[in-house]
Write an enzyme that holds these catalytic residues in place. Sequence first.
Site, PDB file in Angstrom:
ATOM      1  N   SER A 180       0.787  -1.223   0.022  1.00  0.00           N
ATOM      2  CA  SER A 180      -0.043   0.176   0.172  1.00  0.00           C
ATOM      3  C   SER A 180       1.180   1.137  -0.270  1.00  0.00           C
ATOM      4  O   SER A 180       0.444   2.084  -0.282  1.00  0.00           O
ATOM      5  CB  SER A 180      -0.953  -0.188   1.116  1.00  0.00           C
ATOM      6  N   HIS A 208      -5.307  -2.923  -2.962  1.00  0.00           N
ATOM      7  CA  HIS A 208      -5.201  -2.414  -4.381  1.00  0.00           C
ATOM      8  C   HIS A 208      -4.605  -2.545  -5.115  1.00  0.00           C
ATOM      9  O   HIS A 208      -4.257  -1.680  -6.309  1.00  0.00           O
ATOM     10  CB  HIS A 208      -3.817  -1.137  -3.575  1.00  0.00           C
ATOM     11  N   LYS A 240     -11.276   1.052  -2.697  1.00  0.00           N
ATOM     12  CA  LYS A 240     -10.252   1.077  -2.543  1.00  0.00           C
ATOM     13  C   LYS A 240     -11.068   1.796  -4.778  1.00  0.00           C
ATOM     14  O   LYS A 240     -11.862   2.718  -5.448  1.00  0.00           O
ATOM     15  CB  LYS A 240      -9.124   0.900  -2.587  1.00  0.00           C
TER      16      LYS A 240
HETATM   17  C1  LIG Z   1      -6.412   0.408   3.665  1.00  0.00           C
HETATM   18  C2  LIG Z   1      -6.196  -1.492   3.525  1.00  0.00           C
HETATM   19  C3  LIG Z   1      -7.382  -2.438   4.012  1.00  0.00           C
HETATM   20  C4  LIG Z   1      -8.621  -1.176   5.111  1.00  0.00           C
HETATM   21  O1  LIG Z   1      -9.327  -1.474   4.080  1.00  0.00           O
HETATM   22  P1  LIG Z   1     -10.875  -0.649   5.260  1.00  0.00           P
HETATM   23  O2  LIG Z   1     -12.288  -1.392   3.780  1.00  0.00           O
HETATM   24  O3  LIG Z   1      -9.962   1.100   4.157  1.00  0.00           O
HETATM   25  O4  LIG Z   1     -10.633  -0.650   5.855  1.00  0.00           O
HETATM   26  C5  LIG Z   1      -6.361  -2.870   4.493  1.00  0.00           C
HETATM   27  N1  LIG Z   1      -5.681  -3.632   3.867  1.00  0.00           N
HETATM   28  C6  LIG Z   1      -4.945  -3.026   2.843  1.00  0.00           C
HETATM   29  C7  LIG Z   1      -3.992  -3.575   2.268  1.00  0.00           C
HETATM   30  C8  LIG Z   1      -5.539  -1.536   2.740  1.00  0.00           C
HETATM   31  O5  LIG Z   1      -4.531  -0.927   1.621  1.00  0.00           O
END
Ligand SMILES: *Cc1c(COP(=O)(O)O)cnc(C)c1O
Length: 392
Positions: A180, A208, A240
């Site tokens: 990330s 991602h 995302k």
């Molecule tokens: C953003 C993210 C999460 C968390 O997801 P949310 O739905 O925002 O709680 C989990 N794992 C990774 C790798 C992320 O980048």
Amino acid sequence: MTGLGQNLKQRLSEIEGQHLYRRRKVLDGPQGVVVSMQGKRLLNFCSNDYLGLANHPEVVRALQKGAAEFGAGSGAAHLVCGHSKAHHALEEELADFLGCDRVLLFSTGYMANLGVISALLGRGDCVFEDRLNHASLLDGGLLSGARFRRFPHVDMQALDSMLRTANGKNKLIVSDGVFSMDGELAPLPKMAEVADKSGAWLMVDDAHGIGVIGDRGRGAFDHYKMNVGQADVLVGTLGKGFGTFGAFVAGSEELVEFLIQKARSYIYTTAIPSSVVGATRVSLQLVIKEPWRRQKLVGLISHFRAGAERLGLKMVRSFTPIQPILIGDSRAALEMSEELQKQGVLVSAIRPPTVPEGSARLRVTFSAAHEIEHVDCLLDALDYTLVSQSDG
Ligand SMILES: *Cc1c(COP(=O)(O)O)cnc(C)c1O
């Protein structure tokens, strides 16, 4: 001031002194490549809305229609009476899209990771995590009570030798698919091989990657021309690439049924509103039907990387929409981010503990809704900021 107030004041001033104080940006309106903050228009390079779907008219319309049909809230947890036919349909459509047996929706990715790892493992087991894994994966591993081992970033040889000497009952390897804060991919083919050889289970969080990477948008596995089923557990998020909210776990029939019984962050929380789920179903259709979004990102990214190279910026070897510029010092990263904002460009400074000590960075992200001219504006602002920094 109360005892607690005094204690916190002291701790807050320590955070401030380390240039690690975090402040929230307050947006006036919707997410997009141009956002408004306190009436000022800013070009946005820090959202995770990689495909430009968070404010897509069809997605918004589906949310409105969903609210008319299902109301505003889901009213209960999935196991009580909060699970609607919209949730059920999205789970089936995601399973179909990914080519796996079953999918289970979670309210957030953070909760999915906490719930899965702590349901699968306990005392006497062993979890192996990449050192740069997302905080939710690390927290899930710690919460599970399993023996916690971190391996050096993407180092499959180190992982292999750790596995060979480990004596846990059950062993689980956990990794981000796309990292990330770095944007690079985990070496999934090798990781799957190492897992296979040692009889460990493999869990990949592709928050991602899903929707964004690979010809069909199935994420990091798609990129490697691997089957999603080569992971025992795949986690994806919907906030995302999909532009909405929520998360899912994909895998076998048994995995999903077991999580319904045992994942505490699934059981003891309110289901995502069905209206949001309806919006996500439309996002999924756009992810499938509009590969141009992924193709356009490739062009924007290569244009940016060529420009960044001309400016002599220190980059990470990443071909994903996450394109960090390594700065090192937290204060310098913060000042650059502030200067960029004065230039009308929003880029966030990422500092420890989100990234390792001494590796603060500007995390630039791209969206399919950006245009080449936007990228040029960013490069101009970076150029100007670098010059003014070296003068100061
Ligand atoms: C953003 C993210 C999460 C968390 O997801 P949310 O739905 O925002 O709680 C989990 N794992 C990774 C790798 C992320 O980048």
